[in-house]
Design a protein around this motif. Structure first.
Motif: not given
Length: 322
Positions: A182-196
């Motif tokens: 999965a990590g090699r295929r993600i274009d953008h990573f966003v953390a799971f929080d109140e600002h997602t």
């Protein structure tokens, strides 16, 4: 044959390792010798009594990979794999040396992966496939946000989406291994929080939201999922972590013309899942998909330990090798 069986619900300690009769087949069935069977969180929940359709006593286990030992001549010796929401629940499952399945359930496993790897794919890829392909009908060039991308289903959704030529926004509570499938295929990573939601909409081209949201978390992530969908976007829900009852602003919902879809692979029996497994086989054989990492291997006699390791949590899959 040897098998794991439970006669009442509880912790993994209720599992018994014992001798039971090898299933007898008829003209409509086949006997598969199991070479590997994974332990899914749903198997643990099944033993704990979370599913009303389970019939006791029962051999648990949904996923398997093995070889046809008895059945139609053209299937004898074939390497097959499968999964189902009936096996392990209303009929005996895969945590045994053999399983009886309908002939319609037979699907050849991908040639490039081992039995252990193949046994750890069914549940995750089937519910991912149903949600992405059948319900959301994700199309080439669209963008999908995957909430819980670090889990088994999230990783499968990511691989399927990239095989279609889509952009993937991965959302997770902790960073995803960049070397994982999965990590090699993600274009953008966003953390799971109140600002997602705000961070996703700050990504170039996504100010209006994403085409599809695949929410592997649900419950506590439901508001986030709706907030990520563009006008006429599709939201797929498969879980309800933290709370099972949610609220939504109905006016915002219908103004956005959002489509809300539930996906439940447990509704698909082993025979109904077979066509999906055949399609997934093609993805592996063509090099689109990668198998998950196997973290722990156990014998049938170590069944309780295998289940306990899933309860405790692992970074890879847990497999029983009879």
């Amino acid at each position: 044959m040897k098998a794991l069986q439970f006669t009442h619900y509880g912790t993994p300690d209720v599992l018994q390792y014992l001798e039971v009769p090898t299933p007898e087949i008829d003209q409509g069935s086949a006997l598969v010798k199991i070479h590997a069977a994974s332990v899914n969180p749903s198997d643990v929940k099944n033993v704990a009594g979370a599913f009303s359709h389970t019939v006791l006593p029962r051999i648990p286990g949904r996923d398997f990979s093995g070889v046809v030992e008895r059945g139609p001549a053209d299937w004898l010796g074939a390497q097959v794999w499968g999964t189902g929401g009936d096996i392990g629940f209303s009929s005996d499952g895969t945590h045994a040396q053999y399983i009886k399945v309908p002939i319609a359930a037979l699907a050849r496993k991908p040639a490039a992966i081992s039995h252990e790897q193949a046994s750890a794919i069914g549940v995750n890829f089937v519910v991912a496939w149903v949600g992405v392909m059948s319900y959301a009908q994700l199309r080439e060039g669209e963008t999908i946000a995957v909430i819980g991308v670090g889990g088994g289903v999230g990783g499968a959704v990511t691989q399927i989406a990239k095989s279609l030529g889509c952009q993937v926004v991965g959302i997770n509570s902790k960073p995803v291994d960049p070397h994982s499938p999965a990590g090699r295929r993600i274009d953008h990573f966003v953390a799971f929080d109140e600002h997602t939601v705000a961070r996703v909409r700050d990504i170039q081209g996504l100010a209006g939201g994403v085409d599809v949201v695949y929410d592997c978390v649900g419950g506590i992530a439901f508001d986030m999922a709706l907030g990520l969908a563009k006008r006429r976007g599709r939201v797929v829900e498969i879980s309800a972590v933290g709370r099972r009852r949610v609220e939504l602003d109905l006016i915002d919902f219908y103004h956005n013309e959002t489509q809300l879809l539930g996906a439940d692979s447990a509704k698909l029996g082993v025979a109904e899942s077979a066509p999906l497994m055949r399609a997934i086989t093609q993805g592996f054989d063509r090099g689109y998909f990668e198998a998950p990492v196997i973290a722990h291997r156990y014998s049938l006699a170590q069944g309780r330990e295998a289940y306990a390791s899933v309860v405790q949590g692992t970074d890879g899959r847990v497999v029983i090798v009879p």
